[in-house]
Design an enzyme around this catalytic site. Structure first.
Site, short mmCIF file in Angstrom:
data_model
loop_
_atom_site.label_atom_id
_atom_site.label_comp_id
_atom_site.label_asym_id
_atom_site.label_seq_id
_atom_site.Cartn_x
_atom_site.Cartn_y
_atom_site.Cartn_z
CD GLU A 266 -3.16 -0.81 2.14
OE1 GLU A 266 -2.85 -0.37 3.25
OE2 GLU A 266 -4.32 -1.14 1.83
CE LYS A 334 -4.33 -6.28 7.22
NZ LYS A 334 -5.01 -5.17 6.52
CG ASP A 339 -7.89 -4.84 4.32
OD1 ASP A 339 -7.58 -5.07 5.50
OD2 ASP A 339 -7.73 -3.74 3.77
CD GLU A 361 -2.34 -7.33 11.24
OE1 GLU A 361 -1.21 -7.61 10.80
OE2 GLU A 361 -2.92 -6.26 10.95
CD GLU A 367 -10.29 -0.34 7.82
OE1 GLU A 367 -9.39 -0.96 8.43
OE2 GLU A 367 -10.12 0.16 6.70
CG HIS A 510 -12.97 -4.40 -0.47
ND1 HIS A 510 -13.08 -3.12 -0.95
CD2 HIS A 510 -11.76 -4.45 0.16
CE1 HIS A 510 -11.99 -2.44 -0.64
NE2 HIS A 510 -11.18 -3.22 0.04
C1 BDP Z 1 -6.58 -1.55 5.74
C2 BDP Z 1 -6.83 -0.20 6.34
C3 BDP Z 1 -5.59 0.67 6.31
C4 BDP Z 1 -4.41 -0.07 6.90
C5 BDP Z 1 -4.24 -1.42 6.22
C6 BDP Z 1 -3.17 -2.26 6.87
O1 BDP Z 1 -7.87 0.43 5.62
O2 BDP Z 1 -5.88 1.84 7.02
O3 BDP Z 1 -3.25 0.68 6.79
O4 BDP Z 1 -5.44 -2.15 6.31
O5 BDP Z 1 -3.51 -3.22 7.54
O6 BDP Z 1 -7.66 -2.37 6.06
O7 BDP Z 1 -1.98 -2.00 6.68
#
Ligand code: BDP
Length: 692
Positions: A266, A334, A339, A361, A367, A510
């Site tokens: 990201e 994760k 996500d 994780e 969120e 999502h």
């Molecule tokens: C996403 C979030 C973002 C985080 C990212 C992460 O939207 O804010 O930075 O995960 O886990 O779900 O690095």
């Protein structure tokens, strides 16, 4: 003098002497009886805490004598302990403290304090705080950071210290023994001498509770802070910079836990920027912390815009590196392959990395599950993930067993949860979000605990006797169990499935709003030029032929990342569980479900059910009023009303949006939409301050 009294009063109010405003979490003051503590351990700060907790919370026999014994014992793992007749025995001081908290919890929740060995499933049980140096919290819904603030960022006040102690105590009470105190999207600032002084102050406050401090680091810190020309992990000057920075940290914090790294993900810099692998990057940092016993947690949350299926990338990048990491590196994965969605299948990396330490994780902060507005107990979601069978080492190789050392000989074992804590009086924004912090700790300690037990404990500790000084009376206890505990516990246990029903049922994922920070629906959101994998249509793939992401062998073939017999089961829509159907399949709107309904009808029923369930929660809570203090009752009631509106929005928005493709009528039995699609979209796209 008057001024001092005023300050003291202020401090005591903010330091947790309030009545029932949630600040005391599950550690509300107890009517303790006297106890004598006999300890063979030297009176270190941790042992002193254990004694203090006993004296403040003992509810066993008045005047009883309780022993705290440190003793060699091969059966005790990590910081586990034994409950022995009238005492606790452990091999570490932290073990004694956990033993004390266990005894007290049992006394308070009416369980027998029987003898037995209690070992933690994981060696490291960590919270990850996504807190920025300016005091903001990424994806935080409970106020600003408890660690950092914009003004006077580096001045540590008495109030700061008190809060850090309270926080560490809450962690210790559920066995959490580490915290990463800054965001994974890390600022290099955290490694500057000024910030490290505050890191030390935080570590000092945590230490008596057995909680270690860890830092998230930015991969390009050597260039950004050290003035180096590169941050290439194979450059000796870069390695030397990290070694000297690590030395500086350990000088201040001798028990520093190590680094957490989000790299080449990201937009974050990482080894790939220099043509190196994740292993090159992680190993270089691992070598720096190795002499001090430190650990590197390297995240596997990676994906790129060029990928045809984002769900596949972490596996593709990390499986070829299996066995190439140092033994003090642990890969942080994760729970799902995309996500933190309301429901995902487990990440196929679990069990697939056989020669590398791996840790799950989870996201405690909500969120994608309603922020601090919706009541969602996440324990059932984590339990579902932990108990999923990966089949990677035969039947029964669950995610839990593939990560806790039972299946593979991991050098380190750990579990991380992205914290939901902030400066709000009740710490987590929603009173019931405290239960998620609690549940995370309990599951990290014992990954086979059942959510029903966790909810039961938490409710008793958090609410029992809130409105009744006469709570010791047997009649009160019986009424409380029937009228409060049973229905409210059921509500908690149903709440995650409810959220899935009203937001993303049948494997949808999502499709949340981008304009409202991931709260509420947004399946239409796809501005021109936006990366496709950041837009909902990439994930739901709705068109006139059907809906869902084809990840079967005829599609992206993500199913093949799972072990047989799972891969074949998921690959076939007839055997794929309904929960994951649209995760793995693109199916026609009139596809016949196991229930006999068409897919379109089934979607309608799920959304509608979610709405009805939240309304049911409102009734449950209204009936709970006699047992809840006025403040917490009113806030939860108000939030449930908002949640019910949110559920209706999700249902209306998604059904009306998908109807454009299905061209089918909504099932007659469901509640008709309260609005129309244009109005819903216009409202969602209304300019707002908070962006994605
Ligand atoms: C996403 C979030 C973002 C985080 C990212 C992460 O939207 O804010 O930075 O995960 O886990 O779900 O690095």
């Amino acid at each position: 003098m008057r001024k001092l009294l005023f300050i003291l009063l202020l401090l005591s109010t903010s330091a947790g002497l309030r009545a029932e405003d949630g600040h005391q979490l599950w550690l509300r003051k107890q009517q303790a009886v006297p106890v004598k503590v006999v300890s063979s351990a030297t009176n270190s700060p941790v042992v002193a805490m254990a004694k203090q907790e006993l004296q403040q919370g003992w509810r066993g026999k008045a005047g009883a004598s309780v022993s705290l014994t440190l003793k060699k014992d091969k059966a005790i793992k990590y910081d586990g302990f034994r409950l022995i007749p009238n005492g606790v025995q452990a091999t570490t001081e932290a073990g004694l403290l956990y033993g004390v908290f266990e005894m007290l919890r049992r006394q308070q929740t009416g369980q027998a304090v029987s003898e037995g060995l209690l070992n933690p499933s994981y060696e490291h049980r960590l919270l990850n705080h996504w807190d920025n140096p300016d005091g903001s919290v990424e994806r935080g819904y409970a106020g600003q950071s408890i660690f950092w603030r914009k003004d006077n960022a580096l001045v540590t006040t008495a109030e700061d210290k008190t809060r850090w102690q309270q926080y560490a105590r809450a962690n210790a009470s559920v066995g959490i023994n580490g915290a990463v105190i800054n965001n994974v999207n890390a600022s290099q600032l955290i490694l500057t001498p000024e910030y490290l002084v505050r890191v030390k102050a935080i570590a000092d406050a945590f230490r008596p509770y057995g909680v270690k401090v860890y830092l998230a680091v930015k991969f390009t810190s050597p260039a950004l802070l050290g003035g180096l020309k590169t941050s290439d992990p194979l450059d000796p000057a870069v390695a030397a910079w990290w070694q000297s920075k690590t030395k500086e940290i350990y000088k201040l914090v001798p028990d520093f836990g190590g680094f957490l790294v989000k790299a080449s993900s990201e937009g974050q810099p990482g080894p790939q920027d220099y043509g190196r692998t994740h292993a090159d990057g992680a190993n270089m940092l691992a070598d720096a912390v190795k002499p001090y016993g430190g650990m590197v947690m390297w995240r596997a949350f990676v994906y790129s815009p060029n990928d045809k299926d984002r769900a596949k990338q972490a596996y593709n990048e990390f499986v070829p590196l299996d066995g190439k990491f140092r033994d003090n590196v642990i890969i942080q994965v994760k729970n799902g392959p995309v996500d933190f969605q309301p429901r995902e299948p487990f990440s196929p990396l679990f069990g697939a990395l056989k020669k590398t330490s791996v840790m799950p994780e989870f996201q405690i902060t909500q969120e994608y599950l309603g922020h601090a507005i919706d009541l969602v107990f996440l324990s059932t979601m984590w339990e579902e993930c932990l108990q999923s069978d990966t089949y990677q080492a035969g039947t029964g190789s669950t995610v839990a067993r593939c990560t806790d050392g039972s299946v593979y000989p991991q050098k380190h074992t750990a579990m991380a949860g992205v914290s939901n804590v902030g400066l709000d009086t009740n710490w987590t924004g929603h009173d019931f979000a405290q239960a998620n912090w609690y549940a995370f700790g309990r599951l990290a300690w014992n990954n086979s605990l059942k959510s029903a037990q966790i909810a039961d404990e938490w409710l008793k500790l958090t609410f029992y006797g809130a409105t009744a000084p006469q709570s010791a009376a047997p009649k009160y206890a019986a009424d409380w169990n029937t009228n409060f505990l049973a229905p409210v516990k059921q509500m908690m246990l149903d709440s995650r499935e409810t959220a899935v029903n009203y937001s993303m049922p049948l494997g949808l994922h999502h499709i949340m709003s981008a304009t409202r920070g991931h709260y509420g629906p947004g399946p239409w959101w796809a501005p021109p030029k936006m990366r496709a994998d950041w837009t909902p249509p990439y994930y739901h793939q709705a068109d006139s032929t059907g809906v869902g992401f084809n990840r079967t062998r005829t599609g992206s073939n993500a199913v093949s990342q799972y072990h047989e017999p799972l891969a074949s089961q998921l690959n076939d829509p007839q055997t794929c569980p309904d929960e994951y159907l649209l995760w793995f399949h693109h199916l026609p709107w009139d596809f016949r479900m196991k229930s006999g309904h068409t897919l379109w009808e089934e979607l309608g029923y799920h959304y509608d059910k979610g709405v009805q369930q939240v309304r049911q929660f409102q009734k449950v809570w209204d009936k709970a009023q006699p047992y809840v203090d006025a403040e917490r009752f009113a806030v939860v009631q108000y939030k449930l009303r908002s949640q019910s509106g949110n559920a209706v929005q999700w249902k209306d928005a998604c059904l009306l949006y998908f109807q454009q493709f299905s061209h089918m009528p909504l099932p007659a039995a469901i509640e008709p939409p309260a609005s129309n699609l244009d109005a819903i979209i216009a409202n969602d796209m209304r300019p707002r301050r908070q962006e994605n």
